[in-house]
Structures are given as C-alpha cells and as structure tokens.
Design a protein around this motif. Sequence first.
Motif, PDB file in Angstrom:
ATOM      1  N   ASP A  60      27.701  32.748  32.597  1.00  0.00           N
ATOM      2  CA  ASP A  60      28.932  31.818  32.650  1.00  0.00           C
ATOM      3  C   ASP A  60      30.255  32.336  31.962  1.00  0.00           C
ATOM      4  N   TYR A  61      31.140  32.348  32.494  1.00  0.00           N
ATOM      5  CA  TYR A  61      32.440  32.442  31.649  1.00  0.00           C
ATOM      6  C   TYR A  61      33.386  31.625  32.009  1.00  0.00           C
ATOM      7  N   ARG A  90      34.893  32.176  35.660  1.00  0.00           N
ATOM      8  CA  ARG A  90      33.942  32.910  37.038  1.00  0.00           C
ATOM      9  C   ARG A  90      32.374  32.755  36.341  1.00  0.00           C
ATOM     10  N   GLU A 116      28.703  34.889  37.338  1.00  0.00           N
ATOM     11  CA  GLU A 116      28.217  36.053  37.589  1.00  0.00           C
ATOM     12  C   GLU A 116      26.725  35.903  37.966  1.00  0.00           C
ATOM     13  N   ASN A 121      23.549  38.560  38.492  1.00  0.00           N
ATOM     14  CA  ASN A 121      23.324  39.941  38.555  1.00  0.00           C
ATOM     15  C   ASN A 121      21.820  40.001  38.968  1.00  0.00           C
ATOM     16  N   GLY A 140      34.845  35.004  46.511  1.00  0.00           N
ATOM     17  CA  GLY A 140      34.344  35.764  45.547  1.00  0.00           C
ATOM     18  C   GLY A 140      34.432  37.346  45.675  1.00  0.00           C
ATOM     19  N   GLN A 141      33.750  38.533  45.048  1.00  0.00           N
ATOM     20  CA  GLN A 141      33.655  39.468  45.126  1.00  0.00           C
ATOM     21  C   GLN A 141      32.123  40.222  44.736  1.00  0.00           C
ATOM     22  N   ILE A 142      31.928  41.307  45.261  1.00  0.00           N
ATOM     23  CA  ILE A 142      30.617  42.049  44.765  1.00  0.00           C
ATOM     24  C   ILE A 142      30.992  43.578  44.451  1.00  0.00           C
ATOM     25  N   SER A 143      30.042  43.934  43.372  1.00  0.00           N
ATOM     26  CA  SER A 143      30.263  45.215  42.661  1.00  0.00           C
ATOM     27  C   SER A 143      28.723  45.588  42.292  1.00  0.00           C
ATOM     28  N   THR A 152      26.214  43.006  41.199  1.00  0.00           N
ATOM     29  CA  THR A 152      27.047  41.656  40.578  1.00  0.00           C
ATOM     30  C   THR A 152      27.719  40.763  41.477  1.00  0.00           C
ATOM     31  N   CYS A 153      27.529  39.525  41.769  1.00  0.00           N
ATOM     32  CA  CYS A 153      28.183  38.775  42.585  1.00  0.00           C
ATOM     33  C   CYS A 153      28.879  37.774  41.538  1.00  0.00           C
ATOM     34  N   THR A 154      30.317  37.873  41.910  1.00  0.00           N
ATOM     35  CA  THR A 154      31.203  36.997  41.141  1.00  0.00           C
ATOM     36  C   THR A 154      31.729  35.839  42.003  1.00  0.00           C
TER      37      THR A 154
END
Length: 581
Positions: free
Chosen positions: A503-504, A507, A509, A511, A561-564, A576-578
């Motif tokens: 938790d940020y 956002r 995340e 993982n 969102g985005q994925i990396s 990582t799903c954001t």
Amino acid sequence: MFNSFRRKLTVSYLALIILLLIIAGGLVFTSFRQYYLHNLETRLTREAYLIADMVAYAESNHNQRMQELADTASRDNATRVSIIDRDGVVLGDSQFDSTQMEIHKSRPEVYQALRGEVGVAMRYSTTEKVKLLYVAVPQASGGVVRIAMPLAELTAINKHILFNLFLVLLISAVLAAILSSLMAKKFSGPLDDITDVIKEMADGNLTRRVSYQGIDELSILAESYNRMADSIEQGINEISEVKNRLEALLENSVNGILMVGGDGRISYINPVAISLLGLQENVIGRNKNEVINDYEIIAAIDRARKDLQPVRQEKVLHILGGKTVEMNIVPILSEDEAFQGILVILNDISELKRLEQVRKDFVANVSHELKTPLAAISGFAETLLDEEGEKSNHVSEFSRIIFDETQRLNRLVNGLLELSRMESEKMELNVLPVDIGEVVQNTLNAVQQQHQSVNICFDYIPPPAGIVIDSDPVLISQVLSNLLDNAIKYSPKGGRIQVEVLDYADRVEINVVDQGIGIPSQEIPRIFERFYRVDKARTRKTGGTGLGLAIAKHLLENLGGQISVQSTVAQGSKFTCTLFK
C-alpha cells in the motif's frame, strides 16, 4: 558632424548670401565709381568751356597771356590747366613750362577736341608721375583747353567705399551665418527626426513614428513614412507569426527534417533529425559529407540532386539500435526549374515494422496453435474409427485426448474473442469500493483449489491494514488469476509462488513472484504480446494458450493501471500490478 545635412544646408545658405552680398557690393562700387567719374567729367567739362570762353575774349594769344590764364584758372578750380593751339603746341600750362613741353596733338583727348568733340581720357602721366583724368574741349580759335585732375581723391574714395563694403559684408556674413543656422535648423529638424526614426527602424524598433505636423512636403514625407512603418510592422508581425508557427511545426514534428542547400551545406535540421542521425547541435552551415556518417543517406541525397527526382527508400540506422526510417528525399526547384537544395524527411517506422512483425508472428502462432489440436483430434478420431469394440481402453484414452484438445481449442477461441472485445470496444466497468486484500485472498484460494494436483506452495503476504479502492473486483481477480496460472506453468515441482500486496499513498501494488525458469532480458519487451512464449514447447505441453499476459495487460489498462515485470533467467520472475487510487 561636418557632413550632416544641417551643416551642408547652413553652409549653402551662407555661401549664397555672401555671394549675393559680394555681387551687390561690386555692383554698388562700380555704379558709384562710374557715377563719380561721370560727375567729375561733367564738372571738368563745364570748367574747361569757361576757360575756353576766357581764352576767346583774351586780347592776344601770346604765350605769356595764355600762361597767365592757365595759372589763374588752375588756382580757381585746383586743377591743372593746359591751353593748346590747333597744332598741338602748348601755349600755357599751370604746372609746367609750356616752352619745354612736347607737342600734344597726339594725345587722345586733345585729338578728339581738335575734331570739335569733348575729349576724355584717364591715364598715367609720365610728367606728374600720377594717374590723371583729362578733359579737353575745343575753343573758338581752333585750339584746345584741357583740364587734368589727379585721381588720388577718387582712389581714396574707392578705398573708403571698399572698406565700408567689407565691413558691411563681414557684419552681413555674421548675420547671414546666424540666420542660415536658424533656417537650416528649422528645415532640417523634421529630417533629423525622420532620420532618427528610420535608424531605430533599422535597429528593429517599429513602434516609433514621426510627429511632424505641417502642410509642406516634409509633412507629406512624414505621413508617408508613418504609413509605410505601419505596413512594415503589420507585415513583419504577420511574417513573424507564420515563422513562429512554421518553426513550432518543424521543431515539434515527429518526423526528422533536414535541408541541404545548393552548395551541399546543411541549412536547417530539426531535433528529431539530429537524434535519428546521431549528430551534434552545431551542424548548420557545415557540409553534409562531414556530419552525416551514413554512406547510403549521402548517396541518396546525391542521386536526388543529380536526377532532380524524388528518392524514397528505407534505411536501418544501426547507430540507434537498429531503428528503421523511411527516407523521402525531394529536390527543391525554383519556378524556372533551377536547383536550390534538397529536402530530406526521415520518418521513424520502427514501431510499424515491429507491429508488422507482431502480426506475422501472430498469424504464424495462431496457425500453429490451431493446427496442433486439430491434428490431434483428427488423428485420434480416425484411430477410433478403426478400433474394434474389444479395445475399449484405447477408446477411453483417445476420447480423453480428443476432449482435452477440444477444451484447449475452446480456451484459445474464448481468449481470442475476449481480446478482440477488449480492443474493439471500451469495456463497461462495475466500479465499487473494493477490499484489495479480500479480493487477492479469494482469488488465491480459488487458484489453489483449481490446481490441487500441482505440487506448488503459495505464500500470501497480506497488507497490514485493509486497503479499499474504487475499482472492478471481477477484473482484478481475473488479472491475478492469469498471473498465477502463468507462474504455475513456469514453476518447477515443489516450487514456491509468493503473492504480496503493498500500500502506497497514491497506488496499490500486487506482486506475484515465482521461482520459475525466468525470462531473458531481450524477451521481456514482447512477453505481453498475444501468443508470444519464452519456452514454446513447455507452454504447449502444459496446455497454455499464450494469451494470459496479453489479457492481463488489457484488463489493467481498462482499470487505469499498469503491469511491469522483473526477471532473471533460472531464478524466477516478479510481475507487478499497479492500481492507482
């Protein structure tokens, strides 16, 4: 400044006035001298006639008597009197001994008087050593009476007049200089103002105007200048706007633009062209052969210049990691077909080439994915047709294989349909407050239940507190399911998969970390393409469709969102799903 217009105008006025004064003084001096001589001649003529009358009434013409008359007349009018007979012999002279004097018949004034006219002459006297004015008149006896008067008085008068004229000229010159300066200032002032305004215009100041008011030619000039300045300012403003728009267009164009002049030197280059060609900033004015390090580009430019025809070709720029550009090289010609330069447009088509390769790979992969289960289904179905009833165990096994391959085809088609739907239209999201920890826990439980036979350990690290965001829980669960399925397929037996929620402030995340075979660094940019697999044989063996990561990426993009991914070969991968709050 000596060569200024005001100085020239002042000097011109002064020279003109002085010249007029000199001419006027000369005319006055000449007129006065002539007037004085005329009056003097008239006076001497009257006196000569009076003496001639006295000679006519004399009792005799004896030299003694004539000498006495000459002396008496000379004392009365302060002149030199000479009495001469008709033969030119001097009978009496008031200043010299007549007996010693030569014959005067050849004297001009005497000669005219002997002919019955009044003789006038002005000459230097060798006897008296001065310049004299002679007036001779005829007398009744046929002789001549001559009166001579020195011109010293006239010379003195002339000197006095000349001195006064010079003094008047000097005073007039001073007054003329002052007057000329004032007049020149009055006339040149507006011109100086116009000159200053024009200088400022040349320096770039187009706002100043001439304020001269009047009804003469200078006012017309000032008004014409102001109108011209307005037109120039308006024209320059319009040109500046066009120039700024053109510069903005060229500087922000996605294409590289390069202009080469007729002398082969670079006259313009925009930032994109500098980047594509790997050039320095200060290449303007340099020869193209010095700054462009690619022979094919230089050759294409030279070919366009030689043939005066456009050249279009593709070029791989190895200095930029193999980027592919499309070069359009166009010769620039004037209205009379004269060559002026070369326009080079560089269009980066690397992404188009990549997409084209993706399309080719997609077609090949789809064909292969469909061909493999279809071949299995066809082969086993044909075998079943040939089997006899007593081989029921074969029938059961082949039927299971046909069923499995049919399910695989069904999953493949469903995945393609889902991707097509996500790409062709915007998904309708069921957004509501979602507890992320709860969704992850439920999804993980469902995946564990589905893969009970797989010897994989799952570690879940929940957030320290509940995390609630506005999102679609179904899509989040689907993304996480695809990532877990992918991790299971690539993890070894007895492997471990870790799921962590962080938790940020802005956002959340999620993982997913596995201990699988890992992904080579050169493969990472393509793993989210449909049907793309790092280990194709392993994926087909496990029944994967190659669409899971592509679907997960599209679902996250629909959620905003985005994925990396981070991966090391033979050590595992971390997806990582954001999700943004």
